[in-house]
Scaffold this motif. Structure first.
Motif, PDB file in Angstrom:
ATOM      1  N   UNK A  33     -76.537  12.989 -32.997  1.00  0.00           N
ATOM      2  CA  UNK A  33     -75.655  11.870 -33.364  1.00  0.00           C
ATOM      3  C   UNK A  33     -76.507  10.671 -33.782  1.00  0.00           C
ATOM      4  N   UNK A  34     -77.553  10.388 -33.001  1.00  0.00           N
ATOM      5  CA  UNK A  34     -78.436   9.267 -33.328  1.00  0.00           C
ATOM      6  C   UNK A  34     -79.166   9.527 -34.650  1.00  0.00           C
ATOM      7  N   UNK A  35     -79.582  10.782 -34.853  1.00  0.00           N
ATOM      8  CA  UNK A  35     -80.311  11.113 -36.084  1.00  0.00           C
ATOM      9  C   UNK A  35     -79.433  10.871 -37.305  1.00  0.00           C
ATOM     10  N   UNK A  36     -78.170  11.294 -37.237  1.00  0.00           N
ATOM     11  CA  UNK A  36     -77.267  11.104 -38.381  1.00  0.00           C
ATOM     12  C   UNK A  36     -76.968   9.628 -38.605  1.00  0.00           C
ATOM     13  N   UNK A  37     -76.903   8.892 -37.513  1.00  0.00           N
ATOM     14  CA  UNK A  37     -76.644   7.460 -37.613  1.00  0.00           C
ATOM     15  C   UNK A  37     -77.771   6.763 -38.368  1.00  0.00           C
ATOM     16  N   UNK A  38     -79.009   7.185 -38.087  1.00  0.00           N
ATOM     17  CA  UNK A  38     -80.174   6.536 -38.703  1.00  0.00           C
ATOM     18  C   UNK A  38     -80.325   6.913 -40.172  1.00  0.00           C
ATOM     19  N   UNK A  39     -79.965   8.153 -40.510  1.00  0.00           N
ATOM     20  CA  UNK A  39     -80.193   8.594 -41.884  1.00  0.00           C
ATOM     21  C   UNK A  39     -78.967   8.303 -42.731  1.00  0.00           C
ATOM     22  N   UNK A  40     -79.175   8.341 -44.046  1.00  0.00           N
ATOM     23  CA  UNK A  40     -78.031   8.131 -44.923  1.00  0.00           C
ATOM     24  C   UNK A  40     -77.232   9.419 -45.027  1.00  0.00           C
ATOM     25  N   UNK A  42     -60.011   9.925 -30.658  1.00  0.00           N
ATOM     26  CA  UNK A  42     -58.542   9.973 -30.714  1.00  0.00           C
ATOM     27  C   UNK A  42     -58.041  11.369 -31.105  1.00  0.00           C
ATOM     28  N   UNK A  43     -58.961  12.326 -31.276  1.00  0.00           N
ATOM     29  CA  UNK A  43     -58.531  13.668 -31.697  1.00  0.00           C
ATOM     30  C   UNK A  43     -57.972  14.474 -30.528  1.00  0.00           C
ATOM     31  N   UNK A  44     -56.827  15.140 -30.742  1.00  0.00           N
ATOM     32  CA  UNK A  44     -56.281  16.008 -29.699  1.00  0.00           C
ATOM     33  C   UNK A  44     -57.086  17.292 -29.546  1.00  0.00           C
ATOM     34  N   UNK A  45     -58.094  17.460 -30.402  1.00  0.00           N
ATOM     35  CA  UNK A  45     -58.890  18.682 -30.363  1.00  0.00           C
ATOM     36  C   UNK A  45     -59.776  18.745 -29.120  1.00  0.00           C
ATOM     37  N   UNK A  46     -60.170  17.581 -28.614  1.00  0.00           N
ATOM     38  CA  UNK A  46     -61.137  17.576 -27.515  1.00  0.00           C
ATOM     39  C   UNK A  46     -60.563  16.999 -26.234  1.00  0.00           C
ATOM     40  N   UNK A  47     -60.900  17.633 -25.125  1.00  0.00           N
ATOM     41  CA  UNK A  47     -60.521  17.101 -23.812  1.00  0.00           C
ATOM     42  C   UNK A  47     -61.386  15.872 -23.522  1.00  0.00           C
ATOM     43  N   UNK A  48     -61.032  15.165 -22.442  1.00  0.00           N
ATOM     44  CA  UNK A  48     -61.838  14.021 -21.991  1.00  0.00           C
ATOM     45  C   UNK A  48     -63.289  14.438 -21.744  1.00  0.00           C
ATOM     46  N   UNK A  49     -63.467  15.643 -21.190  1.00  0.00           N
ATOM     47  CA  UNK A  49     -64.823  16.120 -20.876  1.00  0.00           C
ATOM     48  C   UNK A  49     -65.640  16.308 -22.161  1.00  0.00           C
ATOM     49  N   UNK A  50     -64.986  16.884 -23.175  1.00  0.00           N
ATOM     50  CA  UNK A  50     -65.703  17.103 -24.436  1.00  0.00           C
ATOM     51  C   UNK A  50     -66.049  15.755 -25.079  1.00  0.00           C
ATOM     52  N   UNK A  51     -65.111  14.789 -25.002  1.00  0.00           N
ATOM     53  CA  UNK A  51     -65.400  13.461 -25.557  1.00  0.00           C
ATOM     54  C   UNK A  51     -66.588  12.833 -24.832  1.00  0.00           C
ATOM     55  N   UNK A  52     -66.603  13.004 -23.504  1.00  0.00           N
ATOM     56  CA  UNK A  52     -67.717  12.480 -22.705  1.00  0.00           C
ATOM     57  C   UNK A  52     -69.037  13.125 -23.134  1.00  0.00           C
ATOM     58  N   UNK A  53     -68.985  14.427 -23.379  1.00  0.00           N
ATOM     59  CA  UNK A  53     -70.204  15.142 -23.790  1.00  0.00           C
ATOM     60  C   UNK A  53     -70.727  14.559 -25.108  1.00  0.00           C
ATOM     61  N   UNK A  54     -69.798  14.247 -26.029  1.00  0.00           N
ATOM     62  CA  UNK A  54     -70.205  13.616 -27.289  1.00  0.00           C
ATOM     63  C   UNK A  54     -70.811  12.239 -27.018  1.00  0.00           C
ATOM     64  N   UNK A  55     -70.113  11.443 -26.198  1.00  0.00           N
ATOM     65  CA  UNK A  55     -70.575  10.074 -25.943  1.00  0.00           C
ATOM     66  C   UNK A  55     -71.951  10.048 -25.285  1.00  0.00           C
ATOM     67  N   UNK A  56     -72.212  11.019 -24.435  1.00  0.00           N
ATOM     68  CA  UNK A  56     -73.478  11.028 -23.696  1.00  0.00           C
ATOM     69  C   UNK A  56     -74.660  11.523 -24.525  1.00  0.00           C
ATOM     70  N   UNK A  57     -74.381  12.288 -25.602  1.00  0.00           N
ATOM     71  CA  UNK A  57     -75.487  12.941 -26.315  1.00  0.00           C
ATOM     72  C   UNK A  57     -76.552  11.963 -26.805  1.00  0.00           C
ATOM     73  N   UNK A  58     -76.176  10.810 -27.398  1.00  0.00           N
ATOM     74  CA  UNK A  58     -77.229   9.878 -27.835  1.00  0.00           C
ATOM     75  C   UNK A  58     -78.040   9.318 -26.664  1.00  0.00           C
ATOM     76  N   UNK A  59     -77.385   9.170 -25.506  1.00  0.00           N
ATOM     77  CA  UNK A  59     -78.115   8.648 -24.331  1.00  0.00           C
ATOM     78  C   UNK A  59     -79.121   9.667 -23.810  1.00  0.00           C
ATOM     79  N   UNK A  60     -78.915  10.937 -24.127  1.00  0.00           N
ATOM     80  CA  UNK A  60     -79.800  11.995 -23.631  1.00  0.00           C
ATOM     81  C   UNK A  60     -80.927  12.296 -24.618  1.00  0.00           C
ATOM     82  N   UNK A  61     -81.135  11.377 -25.601  1.00  0.00           N
ATOM     83  CA  UNK A  61     -82.090  11.654 -26.677  1.00  0.00           C
ATOM     84  C   UNK A  61     -83.472  12.074 -26.147  1.00  0.00           C
ATOM     85  N   UNK A  62     -84.015  11.298 -25.207  1.00  0.00           N
ATOM     86  CA  UNK A  62     -85.367  11.604 -24.726  1.00  0.00           C
ATOM     87  C   UNK A  62     -85.428  12.961 -24.049  1.00  0.00           C
TER      88      UNK A  62
END
Ligand SMILES: Cc1c2[nH]c(c1CCC(=O)O)Cc1[nH]c(c(CCC(=O)O)c1C)Cc1[nH]c(c(CCC(=O)O)c1C)Cc1[nH]c(c(C)c1CCC(=O)O)C2
Length: 466
Positions: free
Chosen positions: A199-206, A114-134
């Motif tokens: 993103x996945x790493x931070x999610x797993x750790x405290x 919901x941040x105005x800081x990022x375009x749709x493309x940047x949000x997509x890049x964030x969303x895709x990062x955990x899927x690109x883990x391997x």
């Protein structure tokens, strides 16, 4: 045994303090008239003004440990993290960084989406990062790379420019295209190796959930840390306004020359990298190249608004803002633009009289050299105009404090850790020599305290050779 400590910044003073605690005889040489280096607090009309660093990063324990040992436990205060918000300057406006960010890595989705800081493309890049883990895990580079290239591989160009660059400029004062990711963001490099996705790493750790406040400081200012250490040193061991010109190692002894000559069993060199380079290169030419580093300069402009004037101010809630610097070299060298500003009274309590406002603005990076020689009123005027355009028209401050710190923050360039390994090898060839300071392993106060104390301990009980 007698030890020379050259340089009375926080690293040198910490080394001297440790030597004094162990009853070791030493001399602390400082070229200027005061100890503390860039740690300096000015108290005036109820305002506590830091001229250099304003706090340490809570996560690193060594400054706090020292403060507790010095009896300063009651002085320790945490940043007001219920107000923690950092803004980024974007198109002349302040835009809040989304909540829950660890540097440029989100730990919650909603604020980012919901941040105005990022375009749709940047949000997509964030969303895709955990899927690109391997993919990210298998593509880990064998050698060091720049922070920009690391962040770009994870989140793309926009995130790199919009928040990566200004955040890193607010910590390392430097250029993301030059800074070494392994030296400045080792935790993220480790996460990438283990999980691929940050993103996945931070999610797993405290680590994702930050419990303690991000910054810690002392009520009366950081100068108190210096003053308390200095109070433990024998007065006869402190030599102010004594600039060391030359060091020699002869017959197992260290000779220190200024307009004086003294002999020691060991020497702790705690001067800025440029000075250290000048002192050591005559002994071993390898130091000339190993200690040649870029360093950024900072100009700090503190603007204090007494309660009666401060009433008209409307500072947005938060710790302050960071401003991305222009990529165009021409623009960067023509108009010095603010790098950052801290809203001190909101970041920390106890720093202003009730109802007062204290802003600490920074110029730095490529435009700093232009301002290093400008008179205080010009620097203050420029800061006031730029702050007014971002925060609404500001009245004349009650008073201001300006400090210039030329080449005070070394840049850890790509390959920094390998360079440090080569440096250590040359240092080991000179028994009794220790190098400490912000050019080597960490730029913040905790790292400097740690280095100072560890160096003193090594001097007292050296490791057996080999
Ligand atoms: C311009 C500048 C700042 N701070 C700094 C500079 C460069 C100065 C120079 O060029 O010499 C330097 C800095 N900032 C930080 C450190 C310590 C790093 C360490 O101990 O590892 C250091 C050495 C922590 C920080 N500084 C900052 C972060 C990021 C905090 C976050 O994630 O929100 C860290 C870890 C952010 C920062 N940093 C700054 C502001 C105004 C802000 C945002 C608002 C605020 O908190 O006051 C100012």
């Amino acid at each position: 045994m007698r030890v020379a400590v050259i340089g009375g910044g926080i690293a040198g003073v910490s080394a001297a303090h440790e030597l004094a605690q162990s009853g070791i005889e030493f001399v602390l040489y400082e070229a200027s008239g005061r100890l503390g280096g860039i740690v300096e607090t000015v108290c005036r009309d109820g305002f506590v003004i830091e001229c250099g660093p304003d706090s340490w990063v809570t996560e690193k324990p060594w400054a706090r440990e020292l403060a507790v040992e010095l009896g300063l436990e009651d002085e320790i205060v945490a940043s007001n993290d219920h107000w923690r918000k950092t803004y980024i300057v974007r198109g002349g406006e302040l835009v809040a960084m989304p909540d829950g960010m660890r540097m440029m890595v989100p730990t919650q989705w909603e604020p980012v989406l919901s941040s105005p800081l990022f375009s749709k493309e940047a949000q997509q890049a964030y969303l895709r990062e955990p899927e690109r883990a391997e993919e990210l895990k298998t593509a880990v580079p064998e050698s060091d790379e720049s922070v920009a290239s690391f962040v770009r591989r994870h989140f793309g160009d926009e995130v790199t420019d919009t928040i990566g660059a200004p955040l890193l400029a607010g910590v390392f004062g430097g250029d993301v295209d030059e800074l070494s990711v392994r030296a400045v963001m080792p935790a993220f490099v480790k996460m990438e190796r283990e999980h691929g996705s940050l993103i996945a790493a931070l999610e797993k750790s405290s680590r994702g959930a930050q419990s303690a406040s991000i910054f810690t400081t002392l009520k009366s200012g950081l100068q108190t840390l210096i003053d308390r250490m200095v109070a433990t040193l024998p007065a006869s061991s402190i030599r102010l306004r004594k600039s060391v010109q030359k060091i020699e190692f002869k017959g197992g002894k260290w000779c220190i020359f200024g307009p004086f000559a003294e002999e020691f069993d060991a020497v702790v060199v705690a001067t800025p990298a440029d000075v250290t380079r000048g002192l050591l290169s005559p002994m071993d030419p390898a130091f000339d190249q190993l200690l040649a580093m870029d360093a950024s300069s900072a100009i700090v402009v503190a603007l204090a608004f007494a309660p009666e004037i401060a009433k008209s101010l409307r500072i947005p809630p938060g710790f302050g803002f960071l401003a991305p610097q222009s990529r165009s070299a021409a623009e960067r060298s023509s108009v010095p633009s603010l790098l950052a500003c801290t809203f001190v009274d909101q970041k920390f309590s106890h720093r202003v009289p009730e109802g007062g406002v204290l802003l600490r603005a920074f110029f730095g990076g490529a435009s700093a050299p232009l301002l290093l020689d400008s008179p205080d009123d010009e620097v203050t005027g420029l800061a006031l105009r730029q702050l007014s355009s971002l925060l609404g028209q500001l009245p004349e401050p009650s008073f201001t404090v300006v400090r210039r710190w030329p080449r005070s923050l070394p840049q850890y360039a790509v390959g920094h850790l390998e360079r440090m390994a080569r440096l250590e090898e040359r240092v080991r060839a000179l028994p009794g020599l220790e190098l400490i300071g912000n050019a080597y392993y960490g730029v913040g106060l905790p790292d400097l305290v740690r280095q100072g104390r560890e160096a003193a301990r090594r001097v007292i009980s050296p490791l057996p050779p080999g």
